[in-house]
Design an enzyme around this catalytic site. Structure first.
Site, PDB file in Angstrom:
ATOM      1  N   GLU A   1       0.960  -1.139   0.044  1.00 30.79           N
ATOM      2  CA  GLU A   1       0.079  -0.045  -0.083  1.00 30.79           C
ATOM      3  C   GLU A   1       0.831   1.263  -0.036  1.00 30.79           C
ATOM      4  O   GLU A   1       2.145   1.354   0.228  1.00 30.79           O
ATOM      5  CB  GLU A   1      -0.850   0.027   1.313  1.00 30.79           C
TER       6      GLU A   1
ATOM      7  N   GLU B   1      -2.722   9.987   5.032  1.00 27.80           N
ATOM      8  CA  GLU B   1      -3.891   9.991   5.720  1.00 27.80           C
ATOM      9  C   GLU B   1      -3.794  11.280   6.797  1.00 27.80           C
ATOM     10  O   GLU B   1      -2.843  11.721   7.152  1.00 27.80           O
ATOM     11  CB  GLU B   1      -3.511   8.850   6.649  1.00 27.80           C
TER      12      GLU B   1
END
Length: 268
Positions: free
Chosen positions: A137, A141
């Site tokens: 990934e 965020e």
């Protein structure tokens, strides 16, 4: 620019690492190589995107995914969070993901997040065992307790490198302005030898160690969710006075060797 961020007790934590993808309907799990595209969300293309609905990722998550938390509003895709019953939780939250996977190239989105302790507003790519791949990934965020910063990082073959400086670790970086005050253009360029993260066109992080760079095709996700338990990372959850939303103006993916497919792109 903030540097060296290490969230306590987060060896395996991130938006994607906390996914329970086994709950995804088969129709949402299409996996094939993706071509360049730009989406300005004048409509919600359900052939391209899937809105999660009917489950929660795990006990850490205090909301259940609900597709009615994904709404169009005058060319803006709103991904929401607010009171509601779903999957045994007292809140509902929104998430979308592409049905197609992508690999090297430039990934860009124009986002505005809410503010609120205990909330995570995420733009990331992910693949894992449900796709018959190792867990890889790439993450942006905004931990909405502090909207002046964004966390960046990678997972490679299921390992985040948290606790090892520079090895894919989540790192908080300063944003050009608060993520909830106005839209920010987030971008990362994923190449075989590096990943470069940008905010409003400014390079804010480069990861270039071989063990930091994912090698498997990944799907693109946008999500807004909360937690009562991940307080060290996301802060104590504070129930919002009214429903909240992350606003997605547009997203674009540009394959290697192509450039300037849309005027907002950092490739232009």
């Amino acid at each position: 620019m903030a540097d060296g961020y290490r969230a306590p007790s987060l060896t395996l934590l991130s938006s994607a690492a906390l996914l329970v993808l086994s709950a995804l309907p088969a129709a949402a799990q299409t996996q094939q190589a993706g071509a360049s595209f730009f989406d300005d969300f004048d409509r919600f293309d359900r052939v391209r995107w899937y809105a999660s609905d009917g489950w929660a990722n795990g006990t850490h998550q205090n909301c259940g995914w609900a597709d009615n938390r994904v709404k169009l509003n005058n060319g803006i895709l709103e991904i929401g969070f607010g009171p509601g019953q779903m999957a045994g939780r007292n809140y509902t939250c929104g998430e979308i993901r592409t049905r197609t996977a992508f690999k090297y190239g430039t990934y860009e989105a124009r986002l505005k997040t809410p503010a609120g302790s205990g909330l995570n507003a995420a733009f990331f790519t992910y693949t894992g065992p449900t796709m018959k791949q190792p867990h890889d990934e790439i993450d942006f965020e905004v931990l909405a307790r502090d909207t002046s910063k964004v966390s960046t990082g990678t997972f490679v073959n299921g390992k985040s490198g948290l606790g090892t400086p520079g090895n894919g670790a989540g790192r908080l970086l300063d944003l050009p302005h608060a993520a909830d005050s106005d839209f920010i253009h987030y971008a990362f360029v994923w190449a075989p030898e590096s990943i470069k993260f940008y905010a409003d066109g400014e390079l804010i992080r480069t990861m270039d160690a071989p063990h930091e760079i994912p090698t498997h095709e990944q799907n693109v996700f946008f999500s807004l969710w909360g937690s009562d338990t991940l307080t060290d990372w996301m802060g104590p959850f504070e129930p919002p006075a009214a429903p909240l939303k992350m606003e997605l103006d547009w997203f674009g993916y540009t394959a290697p060797g192509e450039a300037c497919l849309f005027p907002q792109s950092i490739t232009c």
